[in-house]
Design a protein around this motif. Structure first.
Motif, PDB file in Angstrom:
ATOM      1  N   VAL A  73       0.810  -1.215   0.000  1.00 26.65           N
ATOM      2  CA  VAL A  73       0.000   0.000   0.000  1.00 26.65           C
ATOM      3  C   VAL A  73       0.843   1.265   0.000  1.00 26.65           C
ATOM      4  O   VAL A  73       0.581   2.198  -0.756  1.00 26.65           O
ATOM      5  CB  VAL A  73      -0.965  -0.008   1.207  1.00 26.65           C
ATOM      6  N   ALA A  74       1.836   1.317   0.836  1.00 27.67           N
ATOM      7  CA  ALA A  74       2.550   2.582   1.046  1.00 27.67           C
ATOM      8  C   ALA A  74       4.048   2.420   0.834  1.00 27.67           C
ATOM      9  O   ALA A  74       4.849   2.573   1.751  1.00 27.67           O
ATOM     10  CB  ALA A  74       2.276   3.089   2.454  1.00 27.67           C
ATOM     11  N   SER A  75       4.440   2.138  -0.365  1.00 27.77           N
ATOM     12  CA  SER A  75       5.860   1.935  -0.641  1.00 27.77           C
ATOM     13  C   SER A  75       6.671   3.220  -0.457  1.00 27.77           C
ATOM     14  O   SER A  75       7.853   3.160  -0.128  1.00 27.77           O
ATOM     15  CB  SER A  75       6.053   1.378  -2.055  1.00 27.77           C
ATOM     16  N   ASP A  76       6.051   4.401  -0.627  1.00 26.16           N
ATOM     17  CA  ASP A  76       6.767   5.665  -0.456  1.00 26.16           C
ATOM     18  C   ASP A  76       7.029   5.980   1.022  1.00 26.16           C
ATOM     19  O   ASP A  76       8.013   6.624   1.363  1.00 26.16           O
ATOM     20  CB  ASP A  76       5.974   6.824  -1.070  1.00 26.16           C
ATOM     21  N   ALA A  77       6.164   5.531   1.885  1.00 27.16           N
ATOM     22  CA  ALA A  77       6.297   5.857   3.304  1.00 27.16           C
ATOM     23  C   ALA A  77       6.965   4.737   4.096  1.00 27.16           C
ATOM     24  O   ALA A  77       6.842   4.667   5.321  1.00 27.16           O
ATOM     25  CB  ALA A  77       4.923   6.150   3.885  1.00 27.16           C
ATOM     26  N   MET A  78       7.701   3.852   3.432  1.00 24.97           N
ATOM     27  CA  MET A  78       8.286   2.701   4.120  1.00 24.97           C
ATOM     28  C   MET A  78       9.382   3.084   5.107  1.00 24.97           C
ATOM     29  O   MET A  78       9.580   2.388   6.104  1.00 24.97           O
ATOM     30  CB  MET A  78       8.832   1.697   3.102  1.00 24.97           C
ATOM     31  N   ASP A  79      10.095   4.172   4.890  1.00 24.82           N
ATOM     32  CA  ASP A  79      11.138   4.570   5.838  1.00 24.82           C
ATOM     33  C   ASP A  79      10.549   4.845   7.214  1.00 24.82           C
ATOM     34  O   ASP A  79      11.043   4.361   8.226  1.00 24.82           O
ATOM     35  CB  ASP A  79      11.887   5.811   5.334  1.00 24.82           C
ATOM     36  N   VAL A  80       9.477   5.591   7.243  1.00 22.82           N
ATOM     37  CA  VAL A  80       8.822   5.903   8.514  1.00 22.82           C
ATOM     38  C   VAL A  80       8.207   4.641   9.112  1.00 22.82           C
ATOM     39  O   VAL A  80       8.335   4.367  10.303  1.00 22.82           O
ATOM     40  CB  VAL A  80       7.742   6.988   8.305  1.00 22.82           C
ATOM     41  N   THR A  81       7.570   3.864   8.281  1.00 18.04           N
ATOM     42  CA  THR A  81       6.898   2.658   8.755  1.00 18.04           C
ATOM     43  C   THR A  81       7.898   1.655   9.321  1.00 18.04           C
ATOM     44  O   THR A  81       7.671   1.071  10.385  1.00 18.04           O
ATOM     45  CB  THR A  81       6.100   2.016   7.613  1.00 18.04           C
ATOM     46  N   LEU A  82       9.001   1.440   8.637  1.00 10.65           N
ATOM     47  CA  LEU A  82      10.011   0.508   9.141  1.00 10.65           C
ATOM     48  C   LEU A  82      10.635   1.009  10.435  1.00 10.65           C
ATOM     49  O   LEU A  82      10.962   0.221  11.324  1.00 10.65           O
ATOM     50  CB  LEU A  82      11.079   0.258   8.081  1.00 10.65           C
TER      51      LEU A  82
END
Length: 107
Positions: A73-82
């Motif tokens: 869903v959110a490949s652009d926001a993966m830094d924050v999510t990880l």
């Protein structure tokens, strides 16, 4: 087990000379025949079970699924999510250790 040892010591079933041992032969025979050898081993195995051992597989499955959904869903926001997931993963063992400590202090 300290409470049990103290109780047996006060009742005279065990003595300290210089370490704890059974006070008389009749009680020693009773203890030797009271339970099957397998039962204390089963008790030790059950005592080793903790909250973490019961929850780790379901938690890893949930985290794996959530990671897959987030990647999709959110490949652009993966830094924050990880970053959030790694913080959560670091906190879970501490939380479960605290629960185990509270659970152990009640009994």
């Amino acid at each position: 087990n300290d409470v049990v040892i103290e109780h047996l010591y006060r009742r005279g079933y065990i003595k300290r000379a210089p370490y704890f041992r059974i006070a008389n032969e009749t009680f020693k025979k009773f203890v030797g025949t009271a339970e099957l050898i397998e039962n204390p081993m089963i008790w030790e195995t059950e005592a080793r079970k903790s909250v973490w051992s019961q929850l780790k597989i379901p938690l890893f499955i949930i985290l794996f699924c959530l990671t897959g959904v987030l990647l999709y869903v959110a490949s652009d926001a993966m830094d924050v999510t990880l970053g959030l997931l790694s913080g959560l993963l670091a906190f879970i063992p501490l939380l479960l250790r605290g629960i185990n400590n509270m659970k152990g202090s009640d009994s």
